[in-house]
Scaffold this active site. Structure first.
Site, mmCIF file in Angstrom:
data_model
loop_
_atom_site.group_PDB
_atom_site.id
_atom_site.type_symbol
_atom_site.label_atom_id
_atom_site.label_comp_id
_atom_site.label_asym_id
_atom_site.label_seq_id
_atom_site.Cartn_x
_atom_site.Cartn_y
_atom_site.Cartn_z
ATOM 1 N N ASP A 64 103.975 49.960 10.896
ATOM 2 C CA ASP A 64 104.519 50.710 9.759
ATOM 3 C C ASP A 64 105.794 50.096 9.201
ATOM 4 O O ASP A 64 106.665 50.797 8.671
ATOM 5 C CB ASP A 64 104.772 52.182 10.143
ATOM 6 C CG ASP A 64 103.509 52.867 10.620
ATOM 7 O OD1 ASP A 64 102.432 52.539 10.087
ATOM 8 O OD2 ASP A 64 103.598 53.719 11.517
ATOM 9 N N LYS A 70 104.119 46.402 5.880
ATOM 10 C CA LYS A 70 103.281 45.199 5.715
ATOM 11 C C LYS A 70 102.408 45.292 4.465
ATOM 12 O O LYS A 70 102.241 44.322 3.736
ATOM 13 C CB LYS A 70 102.353 45.018 6.936
ATOM 14 C CG LYS A 70 103.080 44.846 8.241
ATOM 15 C CD LYS A 70 102.108 44.831 9.404
ATOM 16 C CE LYS A 70 101.410 46.152 9.662
ATOM 17 N NZ LYS A 70 102.269 47.233 10.134
HETATM 18 P P1 GDP Z 1 102.523 49.325 7.051
HETATM 19 O O1 GDP Z 1 101.589 50.030 7.971
HETATM 20 O O2 GDP Z 1 103.324 48.268 7.738
HETATM 21 O O3 GDP Z 1 101.856 48.812 5.812
HETATM 22 O O4 GDP Z 1 103.593 50.406 6.586
HETATM 23 P P2 GDP Z 1 103.278 51.906 6.097
HETATM 24 O O5 GDP Z 1 102.689 51.833 4.729
HETATM 25 O O6 GDP Z 1 102.533 52.650 7.131
HETATM 26 O O7 GDP Z 1 104.723 52.523 6.105
HETATM 27 C C1 GDP Z 1 105.735 52.051 5.292
HETATM 28 C C2 GDP Z 1 106.150 53.185 4.337
HETATM 29 O O8 GDP Z 1 107.387 52.868 3.754
HETATM 30 C C3 GDP Z 1 105.185 53.388 3.178
HETATM 31 O O9 GDP Z 1 105.149 54.748 2.861
HETATM 32 C C4 GDP Z 1 105.819 52.572 2.051
HETATM 33 O O10 GDP Z 1 105.511 53.100 0.761
HETATM 34 C C5 GDP Z 1 107.271 52.754 2.344
HETATM 35 N N1 GDP Z 1 108.120 51.621 1.996
HETATM 36 C C6 GDP Z 1 107.849 50.284 2.083
HETATM 37 N N2 GDP Z 1 108.932 49.563 1.772
HETATM 38 C C7 GDP Z 1 109.926 50.447 1.492
HETATM 39 C C8 GDP Z 1 111.299 50.309 1.141
HETATM 40 O O11 GDP Z 1 111.849 49.215 1.042
HETATM 41 N N3 GDP Z 1 112.003 51.467 0.963
HETATM 42 C C9 GDP Z 1 111.448 52.694 1.077
HETATM 43 N N4 GDP Z 1 112.203 53.749 0.889
HETATM 44 N N5 GDP Z 1 110.149 52.859 1.411
HETATM 45 C C10 GDP Z 1 109.414 51.746 1.635
HETATM 46 P P1 IMO Z 2 99.874 49.996 10.835
HETATM 47 O O1 IMO Z 2 98.961 48.842 10.534
HETATM 48 C C1 IMO Z 2 101.854 52.414 13.878
HETATM 49 C C2 IMO Z 2 99.646 53.106 17.591
HETATM 50 C C3 IMO Z 2 99.173 54.520 17.888
HETATM 51 C C4 IMO Z 2 99.234 54.501 19.416
HETATM 52 C C5 IMO Z 2 98.786 53.090 19.759
HETATM 53 C C6 IMO Z 2 97.306 52.954 20.119
HETATM 54 O O2 IMO Z 2 99.844 51.084 9.836
HETATM 55 O O3 IMO Z 2 101.241 49.497 11.162
HETATM 56 P P2 IMO Z 2 95.071 53.056 18.676
HETATM 57 O O4 IMO Z 2 94.483 54.162 17.855
HETATM 58 O O5 IMO Z 2 95.327 51.802 17.925
HETATM 59 O O6 IMO Z 2 94.294 52.793 19.941
HETATM 60 O O7 IMO Z 2 96.500 53.640 19.160
HETATM 61 O O8 IMO Z 2 99.049 52.301 18.602
HETATM 62 N N1 IMO Z 2 99.209 52.570 16.290
HETATM 63 C C7 IMO Z 2 100.025 52.411 15.237
HETATM 64 N N2 IMO Z 2 101.323 52.730 15.069
HETATM 65 N N3 IMO Z 2 101.195 51.778 12.898
HETATM 66 C C8 IMO Z 2 99.899 51.413 13.067
HETATM 67 O O9 IMO Z 2 99.239 50.655 12.167
HETATM 68 C C9 IMO Z 2 99.241 51.762 14.258
HETATM 69 N N4 IMO Z 2 97.989 51.594 14.734
HETATM 70 C C10 IMO Z 2 97.978 52.081 15.972
HETATM 71 O O10 IMO Z 2 100.043 55.461 17.337
HETATM 72 O O11 IMO Z 2 100.562 54.627 19.853
HETATM 73 MG MG MG Z 3 101.183 51.958 8.616
#
Ligand code: GDP
Ligand code: IMO
Ligand code: MG
Length: 434
Positions: free
Chosen positions: A13, A16
């Protein structure tokens, strides 16, 4: 040739999806190499929100080819649902998406097995996303799983499915679980899914290697993060795939010699979802504030994310494992109001500094983070569009992280939207993208 890997430098999260969407402008193909619909990548373009789980974020750019590589585990129901949702939002998917014939398929039985193992009283729950990811990878490594190529083969699939179903029933009986699953119904439903997905399935290793041979550029998109990697993460509190840079080769069939750079994505602080060690977690009001300001709730399960402070030893470790050329620091804006910002600069055990990341299950129990506090900039950064215009103290914060970790910061994100991002002039990142 400048094919790059973009992956998570923390526990997932990191942003990416946003970074891949941004960088994909400079690439022809975007390929996912591991994980499944446990990932949740939120991307905002012009204020409109898109959530991607299985499909690479590159799909959002017209004309780019999105590839789901052999290292990914594919839930056909989830994939079809995602395609439908994207098409409803006006994104062209068909003709822009290819799925590896060697990717393994997730079935409802995998979710059932996951539920069983997470609930076992003698097992520490990992806090998984309950998507059947781990059990599907278990079947892959156990050489029982069903790959896309056989899933869409009408003659081969029924017997393979029945064997897998029998295997899971035996397991359920052994654990005295008598939950009834109508396997005939599941087989029929999945046969229909297979027909719908068949036109997307091909040898993506060949496709990617041919594309590279023809001078096209490929961006490899990691899901999860390095600390969730099956080998290098905080085992057993990890996911079941290779989220690190090495996974890009095994998960796509593109050799390491064809990949020229690795970009790590890290928040300006850190979060984690699910159980497991987290040395810099802030359990107090400051952690709650990070969650509130950063909207730190999971895109897949909606769970609140655990929040804490930037961890230099952790980033140093993930930079070593992946060989980061450059870092993208996201969510800098979330720190805009803080008077001072704690940064963990070392780990201590029994008062003594430790140089290595603990490998044992309870190795983190005694880890005490050593903090330094950096002054906050107390100015909104979310409208800043060039690196030079960031408040001096924000630049000092970024330089400090970069210097401590030993990797340049090549790009900074100050908001969720595609255009709330700036490259650092003269950085290696800029050269890699040129
Ligand atoms: P990923 O799984 O690595 O793609 O990340 P996620 O999408 O799960 O979580 C990142 C969250 O932060 C999302 O809701 C994005 O819209 C938000 N986000 C990404 N970059 C920024 C930033 O620079 N500032 C803020 N405030 N939010 C961001
Ligand atoms: P993105 O791509 C954050 C975590 C789960 C759990 C562990 C194992 O959005 O960054 P799983 O269902 O994969 O066997 O769960 O990994 N987990 C993540 N945490 N971001 C993710 O993906 C995750 N994908 C799995 O919360 O702790
Ligand atoms: Mg994510």
């Amino acid at each position: 040739m400048s094919n790059l890997i973009v992956l998570g430098a923390q526990w997932g999260d990191e942003g990416k999806g946003k970074v891949v969407d941004l960088l994909s402008e400079r690439f022809d193909v975007v390929a996912r190499y591991q994980g499944g619909h446990n990932a949740g990548h939120t991307v905002y373009i012009g204020g409109r929100k898109y959530v991607l789980k299985l499909i690479p974020s590159g799909i959002l750019r017209p004309g780019k080819l999105a590839v789901i590589g052999n290292g990914v585990v594919v839930d056909p129901a989830a994939l079809l649902e995602e395609i439908t949702a994207l098409e409803a939002a006006g994104i062209k998917v068909k003709g822009q998406l290819a799925v590896s014939n060697r990717a393994h398929v997730i079935f409802p039985m995998h979710r059932m097995v996951e539920k069983m193992s997470e609930a076992r009283p003698d097992r520490v729950a990992i806090g998984t996303t309950s998507r059947g990811i781990g059990p599907c990878y278990e079947d892959k490594i156990g050489r029982r799983g069903i790959r896309m190529a056989d899933f869409i083969d009408k003659d081969a699939f029924p017997a393979l499915f029945d064997y897998l179903a029998e295997d899971k029933q035996t397991l359920a009986r052994a654990f005295d679980i008598h939950e009834k699953v109508d396997f005939d119904k599941v087989r029929a439903q999945y046969t229909e899914y297979a027909e719908r997905l068949a036109p997307l399935v091909c040898d993506t290793a060949l496709l990617l290697n041919n594309a590279i041979r023809d001078g096209k550029r490929v961006l490899f998109e990691g899901a999860q993060g390095t600390m969730l990697d099956i080998d290098h993460g905080t085992f057993p509190f990890v996911t079941s795939s290779s989220a690190t840079a090495g996974g890009a080769s095994t998960g796509t069939g593109v050799p390491p010699t064809k990949i020229s750079g690795v970009v790590g994505v890290s928040k300006a602080y850190i979060t984690r979802v699910g159980s497991g060690p987290f040395p810099t977690e802030d359990h107090g009001p400051a952690g709650d504030e990070l969650r509130k300001v950063g909207h730190e709730f999971g895109a897949v399960t909606g769970r609140p994310r655990r929040c804490g402070w930037f961890d230099v030893p952790l980033l140093h470790y993930t930079a070593t494992i992946n060989g980061f050329d450059s870092l993208v620091i996201t969510k800098l804006d979330v720190l805009d109001t803080l008077d001072e910002i704690p940064v963990c600069v070392g780990y201590r055990v029994d008062g003594k500094p430790i140089a290595e990341m603990p490998a044992t299950r309870n190795g983190f129990d005694k880890v005490e983070p050593v903090y330094e506090k950096l002054p906050g900039w107390k100015t909104s950064t979310s409208a800043v569009t060039s690196y030079e215009d960031l408040p001096p103290k924000a630049k000092d914060y970024l330089s400090y992280l970069s210097q401590r970790v030993g990797v340049e910061v090549g790009c900074v994100s100050v908001g969720p939207d595609r255009n709330q991002t700036m490259f650092v002039p003269g950085s290696r990142m800029v050269k890699l993208l040129a």
